[in-house]
Motif scaffolding. Structure first.
Motif, short mmCIF file in Angstrom:
data_model
loop_
_atom_site.label_atom_id
_atom_site.label_comp_id
_atom_site.label_asym_id
_atom_site.label_seq_id
_atom_site.Cartn_x
_atom_site.Cartn_y
_atom_site.Cartn_z
N GLY A 14 28.02 38.21 48.64
CA GLY A 14 27.87 39.08 47.49
C GLY A 14 29.15 39.35 46.73
N LEU A 15 30.26 38.75 47.17
CA LEU A 15 31.53 38.99 46.50
C LEU A 15 31.63 38.25 45.17
CD1 LEU A 15 34.16 38.69 49.38
CD2 LEU A 15 33.50 40.77 48.16
N PRO A 16 32.23 38.87 44.16
CA PRO A 16 32.57 38.11 42.95
C PRO A 16 33.53 36.99 43.32
CG PRO A 16 32.82 40.48 42.59
CD PRO A 16 32.63 40.28 44.07
N THR A 17 33.37 35.84 42.72
CA THR A 17 34.20 34.69 43.07
C THR A 17 35.68 35.00 42.95
OG1 THR A 17 32.46 33.21 42.30
CG2 THR A 17 34.65 32.26 42.55
N GLU A 18 36.04 35.83 41.97
CA GLU A 18 37.46 36.13 41.75
C GLU A 18 38.07 36.93 42.91
OE1 GLU A 18 35.06 39.06 39.17
OE2 GLU A 18 35.02 36.92 39.70
N LYS A 19 37.23 37.52 43.76
CA LYS A 19 37.74 38.26 44.91
C LYS A 19 38.09 37.34 46.08
CE LYS A 19 37.25 42.66 43.65
NZ LYS A 19 38.35 43.65 43.68
N ILE A 20 37.59 36.11 46.05
CA ILE A 20 37.86 35.16 47.12
C ILE A 20 39.19 34.47 46.85
CG2 ILE A 20 37.02 33.14 48.36
CD1 ILE A 20 34.20 33.92 47.55
N CYS A 80 35.73 25.70 61.73
CA CYS A 80 35.34 26.95 61.05
C CYS A 80 35.43 26.82 59.54
CB CYS A 80 36.26 28.10 61.47
SG CYS A 80 36.25 28.48 63.23
N ILE A 81 34.65 27.65 58.87
CA ILE A 81 34.88 27.93 57.46
C ILE A 81 35.75 29.18 57.42
CG2 ILE A 81 33.85 28.69 55.29
CD1 ILE A 81 31.38 27.08 55.99
N TYR A 82 36.88 29.07 56.76
CA TYR A 82 37.82 30.18 56.65
C TYR A 82 37.73 30.77 55.25
CZ TYR A 82 42.26 32.66 56.08
OH TYR A 82 43.21 33.60 55.82
N VAL A 83 37.64 32.10 55.20
CA VAL A 83 37.57 32.80 53.92
C VAL A 83 38.56 33.96 53.94
CG1 VAL A 83 36.11 33.97 52.23
CG2 VAL A 83 35.11 32.27 53.76
N GLU A 84 39.32 34.08 52.89
CA GLU A 84 40.21 35.23 52.72
C GLU A 84 39.85 35.90 51.41
OE1 GLU A 84 44.99 36.04 52.14
OE2 GLU A 84 44.31 34.52 53.58
N ALA A 85 39.50 37.18 51.48
CA ALA A 85 39.01 37.88 50.30
C ALA A 85 39.76 39.19 50.09
CB ALA A 85 37.52 38.16 50.42
N ALA A 86 39.95 39.55 48.83
CA ALA A 86 40.61 40.81 48.48
C ALA A 86 39.60 41.94 48.54
CB ALA A 86 41.21 40.72 47.08
N GLU A 87 40.05 43.10 49.02
CA GLU A 87 39.22 44.28 49.06
C GLU A 87 39.90 45.39 48.26
OE1 GLU A 87 36.53 44.39 52.91
OE2 GLU A 87 38.62 44.90 53.31
N GLN A 88 39.34 46.58 48.35
CA GLN A 88 39.91 47.70 47.61
C GLN A 88 41.20 48.17 48.24
OE1 GLN A 88 37.33 47.73 49.53
NE2 GLN A 88 37.24 49.59 50.78
N GLU A 89 41.99 48.90 47.45
CA GLU A 89 43.21 49.55 47.92
C GLU A 89 44.20 48.58 48.57
OE1 GLU A 89 42.41 52.99 50.27
OE2 GLU A 89 40.76 53.67 48.99
N GLY A 90 44.27 47.38 48.04
CA GLY A 90 45.26 46.43 48.53
C GLY A 90 44.98 45.85 49.88
N SER A 91 43.74 45.91 50.34
CA SER A 91 43.40 45.36 51.65
C SER A 91 42.83 43.95 51.50
CB SER A 91 42.40 46.26 52.38
OG SER A 91 41.19 46.33 51.67
N THR A 92 42.97 43.19 52.57
CA THR A 92 42.49 41.80 52.60
C THR A 92 41.69 41.60 53.88
OG1 THR A 92 44.50 41.08 51.45
CG2 THR A 92 43.21 39.38 52.54
#
Length: 252
Positions: A164-170, A183-195
């Protein structure tokens, strides 16, 4: 880190923390005083690539931030399995370790989670209702599942949320090998500078590792690299009073 900064956690029962068993984490997962590393010379690799493993059955061959959601949506978890999920949470001046034994059969999941205070929390859920009891007590609580999901009981993120993440968050997406697991590895940005970082097994479709960072500091890790694909026993889904809440694992 001020404790008030940890209040950003909004996942069900998640409290924030750091570090899981070091024997299953490598590469980008940093070391802590609680990690027990394998002996020198032991193979502990994590390699990144956009090329799928040879036995990959994904419909999407190349993994990128634009294609990873379609790739993850094509994965399927095993119908029946057992495994142990380990999570260590750390905050300023303290820490807590949670180890959860997980048994799955179809829609039914049982968890037996050891709490830092020594108690054991048991749950059985079918995704609609959840039975909860502690230690060897006979008293059982029942409630509509609501936010008490099987993943929340394991203190682990629901990796399908990545869909459900916007692509720009990935930020990053590719294939990686962790402890010889493709594995499939995913790194995504979250709120308040968290990853948030995920490692999802291509073979089982299960999340085998996750890591959360605030800025450059890791504040949560989980790991569950191995599993046993086996038919659960009937007692796994039996309440303390002998009531079987799940009568036929073949129809789950």
């Amino acid at each position: 880190m001020d404790k008030q900064k940890l209040n950003w956690v909004t996942w069900g029962f998640f409290i924030l923390g750091i570090v899981v068993m070091g024997v299953m984490l490598s590469g980008s997962l940093r070391r802590s005083s609680h990690i027990t590393l394998p002996p020198p010379g032991a193979e502990l690799e994590e390699s990144a690539s956009n090329n799928p493993p040879a036995d990959n059955m994904l419909m999407v061959v190349e993994i990128t931030p634009e294609t990873v959601q379609a790739a993850i949506s094509s994965l399927h978890r095993p119908e029946r399995y057992r495994r142990t999920v380990t999570v260590e949470q750390i905050w300023d001046g303290g820490s807590g370790i949670y180890e959860t034994s997980v048994t799955v059969s179809g829609n039914w999941t049982r968890t037996d989670r050891t709490l830092p205070n020594g108690q054991t929390r048991h749950t059985i859920t079918d995704g609609q209702g959840t039975y909860i009891w502690y230690n060897e007590e006979d008293r059982v609580y029942f409630a509509p599942t609501g936010s008490i999901s099987a993943d929340a009981e394991q203190f682990m993120p629901t990796y399908e949320d990545i869909l459900g993440l916007p692509t720009e968050k990935i930020l990053t997406a590719d294939y990686r090998t962790l402890l010889n697991i493709h594995c499939i590895y995913v790194e995504a940005a979250e709120q308040e500078g968290s990853t948030l970082r995920y490692w999802v097994s291509v073979e089982t479709g299960l999340l085998i590792a996750a890591e959360r960072l605030i800025g450059e500091e890791t504040v949560y890790r989980m790991g569950a690299p191995t599993l046993e694909e086996a038919e659960p026993a009937m007692e796994d889904f039996t309440l303390p009073d002998g009531t079987m809440v799940f009568h036929n694992t073949d129809t789950a």
